[in-house]
Motif scaffolding. Structure first.
Motif, PDB file in Angstrom:
ATOM      1  N   PRO A   1      45.036  19.419  -9.093  1.00 20.70           N
ATOM      2  CA  PRO A   1      45.571  18.083  -8.807  1.00 20.70           C
ATOM      3  C   PRO A   1      45.238  17.119  -9.942  1.00 20.70           C
ATOM      4  CG  PRO A   1      43.594  18.488  -7.499  1.00 20.70           C
ATOM      5  CD  PRO A   1      43.892  19.768  -8.221  1.00 20.70           C
ATOM      6  N   THR A   2      46.237  16.727 -10.711  1.00 19.89           N
ATOM      7  CA  THR A   2      46.001  15.858 -11.863  1.00 19.89           C
ATOM      8  C   THR A   2      47.070  14.778 -11.951  1.00 19.89           C
ATOM      9  OG1 THR A   2      47.310  17.243 -13.355  1.00 19.89           O
ATOM     10  CG2 THR A   2      44.966  17.736 -13.191  1.00 19.89           C
ATOM     11  N   SER A   3      46.800  13.808 -12.805  1.00 16.52           N
ATOM     12  CA  SER A   3      47.742  12.729 -13.084  1.00 16.52           C
ATOM     13  C   SER A   3      47.437  12.205 -14.485  1.00 16.52           C
ATOM     14  CB  SER A   3      47.594  11.607 -12.053  1.00 16.52           C
ATOM     15  OG  SER A   3      48.312  10.450 -12.463  1.00 16.52           O
ATOM     16  N   ASN A   4      48.455  11.634 -15.137  1.00 13.26           N
ATOM     17  CA  ASN A   4      48.231  11.013 -16.446  1.00 13.26           C
ATOM     18  C   ASN A   4      47.361   9.774 -16.324  1.00 13.26           C
ATOM     19  OD1 ASN A   4      49.787  12.932 -17.763  1.00 13.26           O
ATOM     20  ND2 ASN A   4      51.675  11.749 -17.555  1.00 13.26           N
ATOM     21  N   ASN A   5      47.325   9.192 -15.123  1.00 10.72           N
ATOM     22  CA  ASN A   5      46.463   8.039 -14.854  1.00 10.72           C
ATOM     23  C   ASN A   5      45.073   8.551 -14.476  1.00 10.72           C
ATOM     24  OD1 ASN A   5      45.103   5.999 -13.110  1.00 10.72           O
ATOM     25  ND2 ASN A   5      46.952   4.809 -13.557  1.00 10.72           N
TER      26      ASN A   5
ATOM     27  N   THR B   1      49.826  19.319 -22.496  1.00 10.18           N
ATOM     28  CA  THR B   1      48.379  19.470 -22.256  1.00 10.18           C
ATOM     29  C   THR B   1      47.656  18.138 -22.105  1.00 10.18           C
ATOM     30  OG1 THR B   1      48.138  19.781 -24.664  1.00 10.18           O
ATOM     31  CG2 THR B   1      48.140  21.755 -23.284  1.00 10.18           C
ATOM     32  N   ASN B   2      48.416  17.020 -22.065  1.00  7.88           N
ATOM     33  CA  ASN B   2      47.767  15.787 -21.606  1.00  7.88           C
ATOM     34  C   ASN B   2      47.590  15.844 -20.095  1.00  7.88           C
ATOM     35  OD1 ASN B   2      50.378  15.404 -20.684  1.00  7.88           O
ATOM     36  ND2 ASN B   2      50.715  13.472 -21.765  1.00  7.88           N
ATOM     37  N   ASP B   3      48.225  16.854 -19.471  1.00  9.07           N
ATOM     38  CA  ASP B   3      47.998  17.189 -18.068  1.00  9.07           C
ATOM     39  C   ASP B   3      46.880  18.231 -18.022  1.00  9.07           C
ATOM     40  OD1 ASP B   3      48.029  18.398 -15.540  1.00  9.07           O
ATOM     41  OD2 ASP B   3      50.175  18.115 -15.287  1.00  9.07           O
ATOM     42  N   PHE B   4      45.773  17.859 -17.403  1.00 13.40           N
ATOM     43  CA  PHE B   4      44.586  18.707 -17.335  1.00 13.40           C
ATOM     44  C   PHE B   4      44.908  20.104 -16.819  1.00 13.40           C
ATOM     45  CE2 PHE B   4      40.580  19.895 -15.051  1.00 13.40           C
ATOM     46  CZ  PHE B   4      39.739  19.894 -16.148  1.00 13.40           C
TER      47      PHE B   4
ATOM     48  N   GLU C   1      52.660  21.025 -28.988  1.00 16.18           N
ATOM     49  CA  GLU C   1      53.916  20.712 -28.288  1.00 16.18           C
ATOM     50  C   GLU C   1      54.354  19.261 -28.445  1.00 16.18           C
ATOM     51  OE1 GLU C   1      50.659  20.150 -25.147  1.00 16.18           O
ATOM     52  OE2 GLU C   1      51.031  21.358 -26.937  1.00 16.18           O
ATOM     53  N   TYR C   2      53.490  18.418 -29.022  1.00 17.95           N
ATOM     54  CA  TYR C   2      53.844  17.015 -29.230  1.00 17.95           C
ATOM     55  C   TYR C   2      54.311  16.727 -30.656  1.00 17.95           C
ATOM     56  CZ  TYR C   2      51.463  16.385 -24.772  1.00 17.95           C
ATOM     57  OH  TYR C   2      51.087  16.487 -23.454  1.00 17.95           O
ATOM     58  N   ASN C   3      54.274  17.725 -31.517  1.00 16.93           N
ATOM     59  CA  ASN C   3      54.594  17.543 -32.938  1.00 16.93           C
ATOM     60  C   ASN C   3      55.898  18.273 -33.262  1.00 16.93           C
ATOM     61  OD1 ASN C   3      54.691  17.958 -35.817  1.00 16.93           O
ATOM     62  ND2 ASN C   3      52.533  17.402 -35.906  1.00 16.93           N
ATOM     63  N   VAL C   4      56.960  17.530 -33.510  1.00 17.43           N
ATOM     64  CA  VAL C   4      58.279  18.121 -33.730  1.00 17.43           C
ATOM     65  C   VAL C   4      58.291  19.008 -34.968  1.00 17.43           C
ATOM     66  CG1 VAL C   4      60.711  17.618 -34.249  1.00 17.43           C
ATOM     67  CG2 VAL C   4      59.488  16.258 -32.538  1.00 17.43           C
ATOM     68  N   ASP C   5      57.662  18.561 -36.041  1.00 19.26           N
ATOM     69  CA  ASP C   5      57.628  19.367 -37.267  1.00 19.26           C
ATOM     70  C   ASP C   5      56.905  20.686 -37.033  1.00 19.26           C
ATOM     71  OD1 ASP C   5      59.027  17.512 -38.758  1.00 19.26           O
ATOM     72  OD2 ASP C   5      57.220  16.477 -39.451  1.00 19.26           O
ATOM     73  N   ASP C   6      55.802  20.640 -36.289  1.00 15.04           N
ATOM     74  CA  ASP C   6      55.054  21.866 -35.999  1.00 15.04           C
ATOM     75  C   ASP C   6      55.886  22.807 -35.137  1.00 15.04           C
ATOM     76  OD1 ASP C   6      52.536  23.351 -36.241  1.00 15.04           O
ATOM     77  OD2 ASP C   6      52.387  23.057 -34.080  1.00 15.04           O
ATOM     78  N   ILE C   7      56.598  22.235 -34.158  1.00 20.65           N
ATOM     79  CA  ILE C   7      57.458  23.050 -33.301  1.00 20.65           C
ATOM     80  C   ILE C   7      58.527  23.746 -34.143  1.00 20.65           C
ATOM     81  CG2 ILE C   7      59.200  22.980 -31.465  1.00 20.65           C
ATOM     82  CD1 ILE C   7      57.611  20.661 -30.224  1.00 20.65           C
ATOM     83  N   ARG C   8      59.186  22.985 -35.028  1.00 21.84           N
ATOM     84  CA  ARG C   8      60.242  23.560 -35.866  1.00 21.84           C
ATOM     85  C   ARG C   8      59.691  24.686 -36.740  1.00 21.84           C
ATOM     86  NH1 ARG C   8      61.452  19.319 -38.349  1.00 21.84           N
ATOM     87  NH2 ARG C   8      63.157  18.636 -36.993  1.00 21.84           N
ATOM     88  N   ASN C   9      58.559  24.434 -37.391  1.00 22.00           N
ATOM     89  CA  ASN C   9      57.983  25.432 -38.298  1.00 22.00           C
ATOM     90  C   ASN C   9      57.528  26.686 -37.550  1.00 22.00           C
ATOM     91  OD1 ASN C   9      58.385  23.728 -40.488  1.00 22.00           O
ATOM     92  ND2 ASN C   9      56.336  22.807 -40.346  1.00 22.00           N
TER      93      ASN C   9
END
Length: 376
Positions: free
Chosen positions: A119-123, A275-278, A322-330
């Motif tokens: 049970p998690t939340s960004n808050n 992964t900002n979701d615990f 998963e938050y970095n578009v360049d890393d995802i592309r590469n």
């Protein structure tokens, strides 16, 4: 023979709960009570199932919380009809419903809690509240099931618990079916633009889906989306905004028997959730097992326990921010370039059905309950 009432706050019930229902039904008398918060289905409700129809909508947690008492009253009514010995709660919100029923009815009913998500939340404040609420509910639980080997370390060692992960179903994977029409039609009209990364499952986590789209802009890489979910329409709109109609294919909802055909089409399989979701850090995706079984390269988040503890030594795994578009592309390009490399499985092929008997034996002994003999 013991009677079990399964509670799920969605309809159709989630695939893991469906598997537990099938497993438990081989040994016990099982009934399901669920909550359909979407549009009313035209399909008949199966026998031994009760469904509360309420067009509340999915994705709005506040509305869901304020409407929980209505679902709890509905469960209470079904409990009086079925008179179960055990309630199986398929999620932390189902656990809250189960405990409410037990406390207010002053019943000695036993509760099995399937901890399939933390049970998690960004808050942070809400996340702490949910954690404390779950801990309070656990005092009324007789048996806890962890859906990840990494969950157990986060809970009191005194819990009567069992780890049962999201192993694939052999019945579904070995399902001997005729190639579905959608599969044959697509193979005849497959895009010529190149290799693909595939999303398999509930279409959610829009911020991650958007990053995948941005990562394939200006490339020949396709994005295959197998499934339905709350973010589907928003994702389809973004595809048009980015002029990616020729690179993105939406296949819609699928059945378990379609999995082998889905994985036949997939080159890389996306399993990197926010992964900002615990919860995402400690969970083990069913894609973890399925990709190893089908010898397909998965994409995991670098911040997960899966990446840090289980697959870091394997070349047939893509680990990404998963938050970095360049890393995802590469990383996608690197993964697609390695398709010709001989695949090395990172997990032994293990099926749900192979684990059932040990689980049921442990459950019976722990709760001192009786069940019918499963002749199969």
């Amino acid at each position: 023979m013991s009677k079990i009432l399964i509670i799920d706050t969605a309809w159709p019930i989630n695939t893991r709960t469906e598997r537990f229902k099938n497993t438990l039904s081989d040994y016990f008398n099982v009934t399901v009570v669920a909550w359909n918060r979407g549009a009313k289905s035209s399909q008949a409700v199966p026998a031994s199932h009760y469904v509360l129809e309420n067009e509340l909508g999915y994705g709005n947690k506040i509305k869901k919380i304020f409407s929980l008492p209505k679902f709890i009253r509905y469960i209470s009514k079904i409990k009086k009809i079925e008179n179960p010995d055990i309630i199986f709660a398929s999620h932390w919100d189902s656990l809250l419903c189960a405990v409410s029923i037990k406390v207010f009815s002053r019943n000695k009913i036993k509760i099995i809690y399937d901890c399939l998500d933390l049970p998690t939340s960004n808050n942070k404040a809400i996340s702490l509240f949910l954690k404390l609420l779950e801990r309070a509910c656990l005092r009324h639980v007789s048996f806890t099931i962890f859906a990840s080997r990494f969950f157990k370390e986060l809970y009191p060692s005194s819990l009567n618990s069992y780890t049962f992960e999201n192993y694939p179903s052999k019945k579904a994977l070995d399902f001997d079916s005729i190639q579905p029409k959608w599969f044959l039609d697509f193979k005849e009209n497959k895009p010529e633009s190149g290799k693909n990364v595939s999303w398999v499952g509930v279409v959610r986590y829009y911020e991650i889906l958007e990053n995948i789209l941005k990562a394939i802009v200006g490339t020949s890489i396709c994005f295959y989306v197998f499934g339905d979910g709350p973010e589907l329409k928003k994702l389809q709109k973004k595809v048009k905004t980015l002029n990616l109609e020729n690179q993105v294919v939406f296949f819609g909802r699928y059945s378990p028997s379609d999995l082998k055909y889905i994985y036949e089409l997939a080159d890389l399989v996306w399993a990197a959730y926010p992964t900002n979701d615990f919860n995402a850090i400690y969970a083990i995706s069913n894609k973890y097992f399925e990709c190893s079984y089908f010898s397909k390269i998965p994409i995991f988040s670098k911040n997960t326990m899966m990446a840090k503890e289980l697959v870091k030594e394997y070349s047939n795994v893509v680990v990404v921010d998963e938050y970095n578009v360049d890393d995802i592309r590469n990383k996608i390009k690197k993964g697609l370039a390695s398709l010709s490399v001989s695949y090395v499985k990172y997990e032994p092929d293990t099926f749900w059905e192979e684990k059932e008997d040990l689980f049921i034996d442990y459950l019976k002994e722990s709760l001192n309950i009786s069940g019918k003999y499963n002749a199969s």
